[in-house]
Design a protein around this motif. Structure first.
Motif, short mmCIF file in Angstrom:
data_model
loop_
_atom_site.label_atom_id
_atom_site.label_comp_id
_atom_site.label_asym_id
_atom_site.label_seq_id
_atom_site.Cartn_x
_atom_site.Cartn_y
_atom_site.Cartn_z
N ARG A 1 51.68 -62.47 60.74
CA ARG A 1 52.69 -61.66 60.02
C ARG A 1 54.04 -61.78 60.70
O ARG A 1 55.08 -61.94 60.04
N GLU B 1 57.52 -63.20 59.08
CA GLU B 1 58.78 -62.45 59.04
C GLU B 1 59.90 -63.21 59.74
O GLU B 1 61.05 -63.19 59.29
N THR C 1 58.60 -57.87 50.54
CA THR C 1 57.37 -57.80 51.33
C THR C 1 56.34 -56.99 50.55
O THR C 1 56.56 -55.81 50.26
N VAL D 1 52.77 -55.40 50.64
CA VAL D 1 51.66 -54.95 51.47
C VAL D 1 51.01 -53.76 50.79
O VAL D 1 51.63 -53.09 49.95
N ALA E 1 49.87 -49.99 50.13
CA ALA E 1 50.59 -48.75 50.43
C ALA E 1 50.10 -48.14 51.74
O ALA E 1 50.89 -47.59 52.51
N ASP F 1 49.06 -49.68 54.39
CA ASP F 1 49.64 -50.42 55.52
C ASP F 1 51.13 -50.14 55.65
O ASP F 1 51.66 -50.11 56.76
N ALA F 2 51.81 -49.97 54.52
CA ALA F 2 53.24 -49.70 54.57
C ALA F 2 53.51 -48.38 55.27
O ALA F 2 54.47 -48.24 56.04
N ASP F 3 52.65 -47.39 55.05
CA ASP F 3 52.83 -46.09 55.68
C ASP F 3 52.50 -46.11 57.16
O ASP F 3 53.15 -45.46 57.97
N GLY G 1 52.36 -48.89 59.12
CA GLY G 1 53.01 -49.96 59.88
C GLY G 1 52.03 -51.03 60.31
O GLY G 1 52.39 -51.95 61.04
N SER H 1 49.61 -54.33 60.15
CA SER H 1 49.52 -55.62 59.48
C SER H 1 48.10 -56.10 59.66
O SER H 1 47.34 -55.59 60.46
N LYS I 1 46.19 -43.39 50.49
CA LYS I 1 46.98 -44.48 49.94
C LYS I 1 46.09 -45.66 49.60
O LYS I 1 45.02 -45.85 50.18
N GLN J 1 53.22 -53.78 41.89
CA GLN J 1 54.08 -54.44 42.88
C GLN J 1 54.46 -55.84 42.42
O GLN J 1 55.59 -56.29 42.63
#
Length: 353
Positions: free
Chosen positions: A35, A39, A76, A78, A80, A82-84, A86, A88, A105, A113
């Motif tokens: 990841r 990025e 990006t 991902v 939900a 994982d987004a909350d 952080g 990966s 989530k 998405q």
């Protein structure tokens, strides 16, 4: 950040320049930094003046927008959950996500998405001629979501580059894999790993072994206090042959609900995963191989090996694999723990071969 074991791959990506394909698939075990590499590549592609080493300058307008999380040409995708948190895919290595006190989530990348992405990439890029889409983990897409993304891969918008990250590429649609140029990542060499370990504070060899040599996964476990969790896990299993599996199941059920476990994000999925690794080492010993995941417990495992047969240990591993498939949503966690430990106890208390 580009980790030492990814430097050669990074240089090869940067050297491609305009020859970079419109879709890349980064494949390899979790915990390698796929990841982070994706990025960094996105930053490189969007930067106005990347350095001679390929890294984004961090100063131009495009970099400032990206660093603030507002670049209109960077997308990006991902789950939900994982987004909350952080998280990966590289960090988890089979572990559970951070506990969430609110509504649960989604652990999937949902079709909404992709629909939002379709609308966004339908317009001309804002800051440059390139747009970058990072999807991590790509296997988190259900068939409907995957087919929606496939349409974009088959007819990519001009200047749009897709970077898919996956630790389970076989779960992706074959048609998606065929539209991407695959880059395979393997475990670091001993030299690269030693270089990284020496530079880390509080590096834990036991956790590194437990994650199968995946440095980022080991680092994350260490930061969540997993050394203490691992010590209890090993102690309990070492005492089990002479103990009561049902009693231990009750103790583990309470353990998973404790503040210690909740704070570390340690749940039944990771516990079952550790059991699989423990039994893998036991099976390896019975077959004359080496211990991989618990080298520090060679004495305990060597004492258990003669109590089992090759057939009983391999059978236990297969049973654990079945349990692992449903561990994410157990109907009754206590019963699942009892079933798992009874099966394990039978495997290590059978007749001598």
């Amino acid at each position: 950040m580009i980790y030492p074991w990814l430097h050669d791959t990074w240089q090869r990506l940067c050297e491609l320049g305009q020859r970079l394909p419109h879709a890349l698939l980064f494949v390899g075990p979790a915990g390698l930094g796929k990841r982070e590499l994706a990025e960094a590549l996105a930053a490189h592609l969007l930067c106005s003046t990347p350095g001679s080493d390929g890294h984004a300058c961090g100063r131009c307008a495009a970099c400032q927008l990206r660093l603030s999380g507002n670049h209109p040409d960077l997308f990006t995708l991902v789950p939900a959950a994982d987004a909350d948190s952080g998280d990966s895919d590289d960090a988890r290595d089979g572990g559970e996500r951070e506990p969430d006190s609110g509504k649960k989530k989604s652990s999937q990348i949902v079709i909404e998405q992709i629909r939002d992405l379709q609308q966004s990439v339908a317009v001309t890029g804002h800051q440059s001629s390139r747009r970058v889409v990072v999807v991590d983990p790509a296997e988190a897409m259900n068939p409907f979501t995957a087919n929606a993304l496939l349409k974009l891969l088959e007819e990519p918008p001009e200047g749009c580059i897709f970077v898919l990250v996956s630790s389970a590429p076989r779960r992706l649609l074959p048609t998606i894999r065929s539209r991407c140029q695959q880059w395979t990542f393997t475990r670091p060499t001993a030299d690269a790993l030693a270089q990284w370990m020496n530079a880390q504070d509080g590096a834990d060899d036991d956790l590194l072994a437990l994650t199968g040599g995946m440095p980022l996964a080991a680092q994350r476990l260490a930061g969540r206090g997993a050394s203490t969790l691992r010590a209890r896990f090993v102690r309990d299993l070492a005492q089990l042959p002479a103990g009561d599996p049902l009693k231990l199941a009750g103790q583990w059920d309470a353990w998973l609900k404790s503040k210690e476990a909740l704070a570390a994000g340690f749940g039944i999925v990771q516990l079952v995963d550790w059991m699989q690794r423990w039994v893998t080492d036991l099976a390896s010993l019975r077959l004359g191989g080496r211990i991989r995941f618990f080298p520090g417990e060679e004495g305990t495992l060597s004492a258990l090996a003669p109590r089992s047969t090759v057939a009983s240990v391999l059978g236990c591993y297969n049973e654990l694999a079945s349990i692992r498939r449903v561990a994410q949503h157990p109907l009754n966690a206590r019963l699942m723990l009892e079933d798992m430990l009874l099966r394990y106890a039978r495997a290590v208390t059978g007749p001598r071969p």
